[in-house]
Motif scaffolding. Structure first.
Motif, PDB file in Angstrom:
ATOM      1  N   MET A  60       0.947  -1.123   0.027  1.00 18.01           N
ATOM      2  CA  MET A  60      -0.001   0.002  -0.025  1.00 18.01           C
ATOM      3  C   MET A  60       0.851   1.238   0.032  1.00 18.01           C
ATOM      4  O   MET A  60       0.634   2.284  -0.605  1.00 18.01           O
ATOM      5  N   ALA A  61       1.990   1.359   0.742  1.00 19.80           N
ATOM      6  CA  ALA A  61       2.844   2.533   0.782  1.00 19.80           C
ATOM      7  C   ALA A  61       3.522   2.542  -0.698  1.00 19.80           C
ATOM      8  O   ALA A  61       3.494   3.840  -1.021  1.00 19.80           O
TER       9      ALA A  61
ATOM     10  N   SER B 251       7.486   1.000  -5.953  1.00 17.40           N
ATOM     11  CA  SER B 251       6.794   2.105  -6.458  1.00 17.40           C
ATOM     12  C   SER B 251       7.251   2.408  -7.748  1.00 17.40           C
ATOM     13  O   SER B 251       6.587   2.921  -8.615  1.00 17.40           O
TER      14      SER B 251
ATOM     15  N   LYS C 116       2.284   1.675  -3.596  1.00 11.33           N
ATOM     16  CA  LYS C 116       1.144   2.083  -4.450  1.00 11.33           C
ATOM     17  C   LYS C 116       0.948   3.446  -4.441  1.00 11.33           C
ATOM     18  O   LYS C 116       0.755   4.232  -5.230  1.00 11.33           O
ATOM     19  N   ARG C 117       0.870   3.882  -3.163  1.00 11.82           N
ATOM     20  CA  ARG C 117       0.395   5.415  -2.914  1.00 11.82           C
ATOM     21  C   ARG C 117       1.915   6.324  -3.420  1.00 11.82           C
ATOM     22  O   ARG C 117       1.607   7.084  -4.259  1.00 11.82           O
ATOM     23  N   LEU C 118       2.956   5.809  -3.311  1.00 14.18           N
ATOM     24  CA  LEU C 118       4.197   6.538  -3.737  1.00 14.18           C
ATOM     25  C   LEU C 118       4.269   6.382  -5.282  1.00 14.18           C
ATOM     26  O   LEU C 118       4.464   7.549  -5.969  1.00 14.18           O
ATOM     27  N   SER C 119       3.966   5.255  -5.977  1.00 17.47           N
ATOM     28  CA  SER C 119       3.800   5.283  -7.459  1.00 17.47           C
ATOM     29  C   SER C 119       2.753   6.127  -8.056  1.00 17.47           C
ATOM     30  O   SER C 119       3.139   6.521  -9.303  1.00 17.47           O
ATOM     31  N   ILE C 120       1.863   6.474  -7.490  1.00 16.43           N
ATOM     32  CA  ILE C 120       0.971   7.395  -8.001  1.00 16.43           C
ATOM     33  C   ILE C 120       1.409   8.873  -8.027  1.00 16.43           C
ATOM     34  O   ILE C 120       1.673   9.406  -9.147  1.00 16.43           O
ATOM     35  N   GLN C 121       2.309   9.152  -7.017  1.00 13.72           N
ATOM     36  CA  GLN C 121       3.076  10.557  -7.112  1.00 13.72           C
ATOM     37  C   GLN C 121       3.998  10.552  -8.041  1.00 13.72           C
ATOM     38  O   GLN C 121       4.404  11.517  -8.930  1.00 13.72           O
TER      39      GLN C 121
ATOM     40  N   GLN D 295      -8.289  -3.602  -3.714  1.00 11.33           N
ATOM     41  CA  GLN D 295      -7.027  -3.664  -4.607  1.00 11.33           C
ATOM     42  C   GLN D 295      -7.118  -4.648  -5.681  1.00 11.33           C
ATOM     43  O   GLN D 295      -6.019  -4.884  -6.277  1.00 11.33           O
TER      44      GLN D 295
ATOM     45  N   PRO E 248       1.558   3.119   5.987  1.00  4.90           N
ATOM     46  CA  PRO E 248       0.015   3.055   6.772  1.00  4.90           C
ATOM     47  C   PRO E 248       0.290   1.982   7.931  1.00  4.90           C
ATOM     48  O   PRO E 248       0.894   0.952   7.818  1.00  4.90           O
TER      49      PRO E 248
END
Length: 599
Positions: free
Chosen positions: A79-80, A116, A82-87, A192, A178
């Motif tokens: 999840m961390a 990521s 995935k969140r960073l990959s969006i950025q 997911q 998270p």
């Protein structure tokens, strides 16, 4: 019901789409995991490449990484990342395959940054501030990353490089991951997952399809000894997948394995990927501390699941751990017995690579733990390519769909007549050959799916055991070249990589002799600088050695050694000279000895 309605809606004439797998908590998370496992099994049977971050979804609540900050499950890291990959995609574009540099110590955030980059479809470029900032700047200018990722301790160098390269930056630390309580529900896990429109199989939601990774670059690696013109090593996702599967097969890794690696990240990322690929966990040491390593190795106050089963470290680490053992444990008889019993019964593998293993270190470690330190040979381009297959598997093998019966683990055993310098045989998918100075093939050994194949003029004399075996006098001696077949089922011409090392083949094993550039002539005698280095590395006060050949009109060369010692160590040049005279013939003793104190 919802998925059936949506499928019917697609049949009416709407464009096919990936369906998100919504969930009511009436469905257990294990049900989704099992469906995902079946989907992965189907994909892998079709030779579809699945990056490690996708396999993480098979072990959502299991421990993945333990570092100096805390413990992190697979789903937390996923999840961390995935969140960073969006950025990252917002800056670089999804699937752009642009270089993204990142600075991080040996901890869980290194895995998050790597995953990521892959999720976003970029090329990961790990960068280090050591051994020098000037070398780092040269490497950064060479790869010209569009984005720099890093932790707060690297903020200054990141800002400097960002201005020079006109690159964006993202700063993050462990708080970016998270907490377990925020993502532990089945609903969040199910969100997911998607049902792919074409095949109807359950897969992790991702911005990129699996076929993107078939022909894409995964990493760009720089060695620490590059000078004015850095040359990166480019690894594709297919390269890395082959290396990971090779180690899984060689070490028989499973979900009950815990790896403690004490190596630079550039040399251990494949081993970490292999363990995470099968649901094991990794212990990452942020810094080098022998007391902390011993605690991790012995599993003090840890559950069985978290205790180490595999230990991978540089020879200097073993040497300093032996010194710590002699200082802290040697006088305690009960502790001596406990360490040997624990290591003999709980540890499956103790290995080293990328440096020479002194005889004294090998013998002392065997006496302390009952384990042989197995040597593996590899390069950045190939990962480990020569080594020893482990016969004993984990207590519980990875779950495989339609598995009839798991093979019973065999008792642990070591190669017969094992000694330092024995590199074993080619690992699965690897071909190794020895070449003469004129470029003629002397001997070749392949290890592919159909079994090992050996070709070359080996006489029966090479199979006769000798008490004091000298590898340099073996029948097959030459320059080592390596080729790896990364595409199973595709018959392509082997592309050999010269290693720059002299090796011998004897009794079904390759032996390291010397680096090709270390063979020098002194007074009419040819000698191997690596042999002198190995002897000096056995000295208890010497951490590292450089051997130099100084041109001389009379003798051809004069042999010079530079010994690296710790700041708190006192050693006299005369004692080093006497040590060489005790362990080397007169013509191999260095004529010039220097001592340098490490910073």
């Amino acid at each position: 019901m919802l998925s059936n309605l949506l499928r019917g809606y697609q049949r009416v004439g709407c464009r096919p789409m990936a369906l998100r797998y919504f969930c009511l908590d009436l469905v257990y998370k294990d049900d989704y995991v099992e469906k995902l496992r079946n989907s992965f099994y189907s994909e892998e049977r079709s030779n579809v490449l699945l990056p490690t971050y996708k396999k993480a979804m098979l072990y959502p609540d299991d421990l993945a990484v333990r570092d100096n900050v805390g413990e992190y499950t697979y789903f937390q890291l996923y999840m961390a990342a995935k969140r960073l990959s969006i950025q990252i995609s917002n800056i670089c574009g999804s699937g752009a395959s642009l270089p993204v540099g990142f600075f991080c110590a040996n901890n869980a955030m290194w895995i998050v940054m790597l995953w990521s980059c892959w999720m976003s479809g970029q090329v990961a470029v790990p960068l280090r501030t050591l051994p020098s900032l000037e070398l780092l700047r040269l490497q950064a200018v060479d790869c010209r990353p569009s984005l720099l990722l890093g932790t707060p301790e690297n903020e200054n160098i990141m800002e400097e490089l960002a201005k020079t390269l006109n690159a964006a930056t993202i700063m993050l630390n462990h708080d970016f991951v998270p907490p377990v309580k925020d993502i532990s529900s089945t609903t969040i896990y199910a969100q997911q997952l998607v049902i792919t429109g074409k095949s109807g199989v359950l897969m992790p939601e991702a911005m990129l399809p699996n076929d993107f990774y078939e022909n894409s670059m995964a990493m760009m690696l720089y060695t620490s000894n590059e000078t004015h013109s850095p040359k990166p090593v480019m690894l594709s996702h297919r390269n890395m997948d082959a290396q990971v599967r090779c180690l899984i097969d060689t070490w028989r890794l499973g979900p009950n394995d815990t790896l403690l690696p004490v190596l630079p990240m550039l040399h251990m990322h494949i081993a970490i990927g292999a363990v995470l690929h099968v649901g094991g966990n990794v212990v990452l040491q942020g810094g080098f501390n022998t007391s902390s390593i011993w605690n991790s190795l012995l599993g003090v106050n840890l559950s069985t699941k978290k205790r180490c089963t595999c230990f991978l470290a540089m020879p200097i680490v073993y040497k300093q751990m032996i010194a710590e053992y002699q200082k802290m444990f040697l006088k305690d008889t009960r502790m001596v017995e406990y360490i040997k019993k624990h290591c003999s019964e709980k540890m499956r593998l103790m290995a080293t690579g990328f440096a020479m293993l002194p005889d004294s270190v090998f013998n002392s470690w065997r006496d302390i733990t009952g384990h042989h330190i197995l040597e593996y040979y590899g390069m950045l381009e190939t990962g480990f390519v020569l080594g020893h297959a482990i016969e004993e598997g984990p207590k519980e093998l990875p779950k495989v769909v339609n598995q009839i019966r798991a093979p019973k683990p065999q008792p642990r055993s070591f190669p017969p007549n094992y000694k330092t310098g024995m590199l074993g045989t080619p690992l699965l998918g690897v071909t190794a050959r020895l070449m003469s100075p004129t470029g003629k093939e002397i001997f070749k050994c392949q290890n592919h799916v159909d079994g090992p194949i050996k070709t070359g003029p080996l006489s029966e004399a090479s199979k006769i055991p000798v008490a004091n075996f000298d590898p340099s006098k073996a029948v097959a001696v030459g320059q080592l070249e390596i080729a790896c077949k990364h595409l199973p089922g595709v018959d392509v011409e082997e592309n050999f990589i010269p290693t720059g090392d002299m090796c011998a083949f004897y009794n079904d094993n390759f032996y390291f002799i010397s680096k090709t550039c270390d063979v020098v002539t002194v007074g009419g005698f040819k000698l191997n600088g690596s042999e002198v280095k190995k002897v000096l590395l056995s000295h208890p006060k010497i951490n590292d050695v450089a051997v130099l050949a100084i041109p001389n009109e009379v003798w051809g060369h004069r042999l010079c050694v530079i010994c690296i010692v710790s700041p708190n160590v006192e050693i006299e040049l005369e004692s080093i000279e006497s040590y060489c005279q005790e362990h080397l013939p007169p013509y191999k003793c260095p004529q010039v000895v220097k001592v340098v104190v490490a910073k």
